[in-house]
Design an enzyme around this catalytic site. Structure first.
Site, PDB file in Angstrom:
ATOM      1  N   HIS A 135      -8.848  16.215 -11.798  1.00 36.77           N
ATOM      2  CA  HIS A 135      -7.803  15.677 -10.910  1.00 36.77           C
ATOM      3  C   HIS A 135      -8.196  15.899  -9.440  1.00 36.77           C
ATOM      4  O   HIS A 135      -7.420  16.442  -8.647  1.00 36.77           O
ATOM      5  CB  HIS A 135      -6.436  16.311 -11.208  1.00 36.77           C
ATOM      6  CG  HIS A 135      -5.288  15.541 -10.625  1.00 36.77           C
ATOM      7  ND1 HIS A 135      -4.072  15.407 -11.247  1.00 36.77           N
ATOM      8  CD2 HIS A 135      -5.171  14.845  -9.468  1.00 36.77           C
ATOM      9  CE1 HIS A 135      -3.258  14.678 -10.503  1.00 36.77           C
ATOM     10  NE2 HIS A 135      -3.911  14.325  -9.396  1.00 36.77           N
ATOM     11  N   ARG A 159      -2.371   8.775 -13.027  1.00 32.59           N
ATOM     12  CA  ARG A 159      -1.708   9.956 -13.567  1.00 32.59           C
ATOM     13  C   ARG A 159      -1.979  10.021 -15.069  1.00 32.59           C
ATOM     14  O   ARG A 159      -2.081   8.981 -15.743  1.00 32.59           O
ATOM     15  CB  ARG A 159      -0.191   9.881 -13.360  1.00 32.59           C
ATOM     16  CG  ARG A 159       0.278  10.239 -11.970  1.00 32.59           C
ATOM     17  CD  ARG A 159       0.139  11.745 -11.693  1.00 32.59           C
ATOM     18  NE  ARG A 159       0.615  12.113 -10.369  1.00 32.59           N
ATOM     19  CZ  ARG A 159      -0.148  12.151  -9.275  1.00 32.59           C
ATOM     20  NH1 ARG A 159      -1.429  11.835  -9.331  1.00 32.59           N
ATOM     21  NH2 ARG A 159       0.353  12.528  -8.113  1.00 32.59           N
TER      22      ARG A 159
HETATM   23  P1  NDP Z   1       1.088   2.605  -3.665  1.00 34.64           P
HETATM   24  O1  NDP Z   1       2.549   2.825  -3.808  1.00 34.64           O
HETATM   25  O2  NDP Z   1       0.545   2.211  -2.341  1.00 34.64           O
HETATM   26  O3  NDP Z   1       0.611   1.504  -4.725  1.00 34.64           O
HETATM   27  C1  NDP Z   1       1.088   1.480  -6.028  1.00 34.64           C
HETATM   28  C2  NDP Z   1       0.655   0.176  -6.661  1.00 34.64           C
HETATM   29  O4  NDP Z   1       1.049   0.175  -8.032  1.00 34.64           O
HETATM   30  C3  NDP Z   1       1.322  -1.045  -6.010  1.00 34.64           C
HETATM   31  O5  NDP Z   1       0.413  -2.109  -5.929  1.00 34.64           O
HETATM   32  C4  NDP Z   1       2.436  -1.377  -7.002  1.00 34.64           C
HETATM   33  O6  NDP Z   1       2.815  -2.747  -7.013  1.00 34.64           O
HETATM   34  C5  NDP Z   1       1.762  -1.012  -8.310  1.00 34.64           C
HETATM   35  N1  NDP Z   1       2.755  -0.798  -9.359  1.00 34.64           N
HETATM   36  C6  NDP Z   1       3.713   0.141  -9.434  1.00 34.64           C
HETATM   37  N2  NDP Z   1       4.449  -0.014 -10.546  1.00 34.64           N
HETATM   38  C7  NDP Z   1       3.954  -1.092 -11.183  1.00 34.64           C
HETATM   39  C8  NDP Z   1       4.293  -1.750 -12.373  1.00 34.64           C
HETATM   40  N3  NDP Z   1       5.312  -1.363 -13.146  1.00 34.64           N
HETATM   41  N4  NDP Z   1       3.567  -2.834 -12.721  1.00 34.64           N
HETATM   42  C9  NDP Z   1       2.541  -3.271 -11.966  1.00 34.64           C
HETATM   43  N5  NDP Z   1       2.170  -2.663 -10.809  1.00 34.64           N
HETATM   44  C10 NDP Z   1       2.862  -1.598 -10.430  1.00 34.64           C
HETATM   45  O7  NDP Z   1       0.401   3.937  -4.190  1.00 34.64           O
HETATM   46  P2  NDP Z   1      -1.037   4.518  -3.820  1.00 34.64           P
HETATM   47  O8  NDP Z   1      -2.039   3.447  -3.927  1.00 34.64           O
HETATM   48  O9  NDP Z   1      -0.963   5.288  -2.563  1.00 34.64           O
HETATM   49  O10 NDP Z   1      -1.215   5.601  -5.000  1.00 34.64           O
HETATM   50  C11 NDP Z   1      -1.191   5.196  -6.348  1.00 34.64           C
HETATM   51  C12 NDP Z   1      -1.190   6.398  -7.276  1.00 34.64           C
HETATM   52  O11 NDP Z   1      -2.473   7.017  -7.290  1.00 34.64           O
HETATM   53  C13 NDP Z   1      -0.261   7.541  -6.916  1.00 34.64           C
HETATM   54  O12 NDP Z   1       1.076   7.248  -7.316  1.00 34.64           O
HETATM   55  C14 NDP Z   1      -0.849   8.696  -7.699  1.00 34.64           C
HETATM   56  O13 NDP Z   1      -0.279   8.744  -8.999  1.00 34.64           O
HETATM   57  C15 NDP Z   1      -2.317   8.334  -7.811  1.00 34.64           C
HETATM   58  N6  NDP Z   1      -3.159   9.245  -7.041  1.00 34.64           N
HETATM   59  C16 NDP Z   1      -4.098  10.001  -7.716  1.00 34.64           C
HETATM   60  C17 NDP Z   1      -4.942  10.824  -7.012  1.00 34.64           C
HETATM   61  C18 NDP Z   1      -6.002  11.596  -7.711  1.00 34.64           C
HETATM   62  O14 NDP Z   1      -6.651  12.435  -7.087  1.00 34.64           O
HETATM   63  N7  NDP Z   1      -6.252  11.339  -8.979  1.00 34.64           N
HETATM   64  C19 NDP Z   1      -4.859  10.953  -5.553  1.00 34.64           C
HETATM   65  C20 NDP Z   1      -3.854  10.127  -4.965  1.00 34.64           C
HETATM   66  C21 NDP Z   1      -3.036   9.312  -5.691  1.00 34.64           C
HETATM   67  P3  NDP Z   1       3.515  -3.420  -5.707  1.00 34.64           P
HETATM   68  O15 NDP Z   1       2.428  -3.437  -4.646  1.00 34.64           O
HETATM   69  O16 NDP Z   1       3.870  -4.763  -6.151  1.00 34.64           O
HETATM   70  O17 NDP Z   1       4.659  -2.529  -5.341  1.00 34.64           O
HETATM   71  C1  OXD Z   2      -1.925  12.616  -5.309  1.00 35.98           C
HETATM   72  C2  OXD Z   2      -2.856  13.370  -6.138  1.00 35.98           C
HETATM   73  O1  OXD Z   2      -0.953  12.066  -5.836  1.00 35.98           O
HETATM   74  O2  OXD Z   2      -3.706  14.103  -5.579  1.00 35.98           O
HETATM   75  O3  OXD Z   2      -2.151  12.550  -4.076  1.00 35.98           O
HETATM   76  O4  OXD Z   2      -2.816  13.254  -7.364  1.00 35.98           O
END
Ligand code: NDP
Ligand code: OXD
Length: 315
Positions: free
Chosen positions: A278, A230
Site C-alpha cells: 500500500h 483499495r
Molecule cells: P477522484 O475522486 O479524483 O477520482 C475518483 C474516480 O473514480 C472518478 O473518476 C470517479 O468518477 C470514479 N468513480 C467513483 N465511483 C465510481 C463508480 N461507482 N463507477 C465508476 N466510476 C467511479 O479520486 P483520486 O483519483 O484522487 O483517488 C482515487 C482513489 O485512489 C482513492 O479514493 C484511494 O482509494 C486510492 N488511492 C490509493 C493510493 C495508494 O497508495 N494505493 C494513494 C492514493 C489514493 P467521476 O469522475 O465521474 O466522479
Molecule cells: C490514499 C492512500 O488514499 O494512500 O491516499 O491510500
C-alpha cells in the site's frame, strides 16, 4: 485553536513539518489530545472510531489520504467539512506506480525475473506499446495523470468513470451501462477507484472474464489486473482463481482485503503477482502537513476549502 494529528506511525513526522510551516500553531499528536475543546482541525489517517466525535469544537477534518473510505466508515463522524489530500506529490507518485506496473507486465518482467533466477537466456516476443490497450477504472485526479503518462509512452488508453470525460487521447466509458464495453477492449486493467458502496467487491471473477474479449493483443498472454485503489474493491480469492484458470495472466496489487497482507497469503509467492505494501503513492510528510495548514488557514480566513468530500457519493 489547535491542530490534532491522528495518523498512526507518521503522526510525529507530520507534526514536525506542521510546526515548521506554522511555528505559532498549537499542534498535538494523538493520543495526547490535551483539552479536546481547543482542537478545531484534525489531520487523520485511519482514526480510531469515536475520536473525532470526542472533539466538541471540531470545524474541519483533513484526510491524509486521497481515499476517505475509512473515515466515512465511522458512524460517529461529526458533520463538519472533510477535505481529502490532493497534491502533485501524490499524483506524480501514483502515475509512476501505474506506469511501472503496466510496463512490468507488458514487458513480461515477472517472467524475465524467473528466467534470471534460473540463469536462462531466453527472448520472449513482446507487443509494442501502441498495441496494448490499458483500461483505467477511475479517471479522477490520479487516473487522469496516469492516463497522460501512459499516453506519452504510446499505449492505447481507455477509462471508465461515473460521468463521461474528455481527455486527449483517452476513450471515455461511463456508468454501469458501458462497463462491459470498456472491459472488452481492455488488456491491462489499472484500477484507481475509491471504495464506496457502489465499488465494493467490483473486481471479481465475473468481471475478469469480461476483460479483453475483443481483438486481444496477440503477444500478451492474457489480461492483467493492477489495483492501487483499495483492497475492498477486490475479492482476493477470485484473483487467485482467475490467475490459476488463466483468465488473468498477471497482477500487481498494492492494496488487499486485509492489510498488512497476512504472511500466509498465496499472493506473496505467486510467480506472476507483484505485491507492494500500500505504497503506490505514499506522499511526503512535508507535503501533507503543508496541505493541512493551508486548509486550516482557508477555513479561518473564510475561503472555500479545497477537495471537499461529497459524503453522499462517498468520495
Ligand atoms: P477522484 O475522486 O479524483 O477520482 C475518483 C474516480 O473514480 C472518478 O473518476 C470517479 O468518477 C470514479 N468513480 C467513483 N465511483 C465510481 C463508480 N461507482 N463507477 C465508476 N466510476 C467511479 O479520486 P483520486 O483519483 O484522487 O483517488 C482515487 C482513489 O485512489 C482513492 O479514493 C484511494 O482509494 C486510492 N488511492 C490509493 C493510493 C495508494 O497508495 N494505493 C494513494 C492514493 C489514493 P467521476 O469522475 O465521474 O466522479
Ligand atoms: C490514499 C492512500 O488514499 O494512500 O491516499 O491510500
Amino acid at each position: 485553536m489547535a491542530l490534532l494529528i491522528a495518523a498512526t506511525a507518521r503522526g510525529q513526522q507530520f507534526a514536525a513539518h506542521a510546526r515548521e510551516v506554522a511555528p505559532d500553531l498549537d499542534v498535538r499528536v494523538a493520543p495526547d489530545l490535551g483539552n479536546p475543546a481547543e482542537i478545531d482541525t484534525a489531520l487523520v489517517w485511519l482514526p480510531p472510531r469515536g475520536l473525532l466525535a470526542s472533539l466538541p469544537n471540531l470545524k474541519l477534518i483533513v484526510s491524509v489520504g486521497a481515499g476517505v473510505d475509512a473515515i466515512l466508515a465511522d458512524p460517529t463522524l461529526p458533520n463538519v467539512p472533510l477535505t481529502r489530500f490532493v497534491d502533485p506529490d501524490l499524483t506524480g507518485r501514483m502515475a509512476e506506480y501505474i506506469t511501472l506496473q503496466v510496463l512490468t507486465h507488458h514487458r513480461r518482467m515477472t517472467e524475465y525475473r524467473m528466467l534470471q533466477t534460473e540463469r536462462t537466456w531466453k527472448y520472449i516476443p513482446e507487443a509494442a506499446a501502441h498495441e496494448v490497450r490499458v483500461g483505467i477504472m477511475g479517471l479522477g485526479v490520479l487516473g487522469s495523470a496516469s492516463a497522460k503518462a501512459l499516453r506519452a509512452l504510446g499505449y492505447q488508453v481507455r477509462a471508465w468513470s461515473r460521468s463521461p470525460k474528455q481527455q486527449e487521447g483517452v476513450v471515455s466509458f461511463a456508468g454501469d451501462d458501458q462497463l462491459d464495453a470498456f472491459l472488452a477492449e481492455t488488456d491491462i486493467l489499472a484500477v484507481i477507484l475509491p471504495l464506496t458502496d457502489d465499488t465494493r467487491g467490483l473486481l471479481n471473477r465475473a468481471l475478469f472474464r469480461k476483460l479483453s474479449l475483443t481483438g486481444r493483443t496477440p503477444l500478451l498472454p492474457g489480461p492483467v489486473l493492477i489495483n492501487a485503489g483499495r483492497g475492498g474493491l477486490q475479492l482476493d480469492s477470485d484473483i487467485l482463481a482467475a490467475l490459476d484458470a488463466g483468465e488473468l495472466y498477471a497482477a500487481s496489487l498494492d492494496v488487499f482485503q486485509t492489510e498488512p497482507l497476512p504472511a500466509g497469503s498465496p499472493f506473496w509467492s505467486h510467480p506472476r503477482v507483484v505485491v507492494t505494501p500500500h505504497n503506490a503513492a505514499e506522499s511526503a510528510p512535508a507535503a501533507i502537513a503543508r496541505y493541512a495548514i493551508r486548509q486550516m488557514r482557508r477555513l479561518n480566513e473564510g475561503q472555500a476549502l479545497e477537495n471537499v468530500v461529497d459524503r453522499g457519493r462517498g468520495y
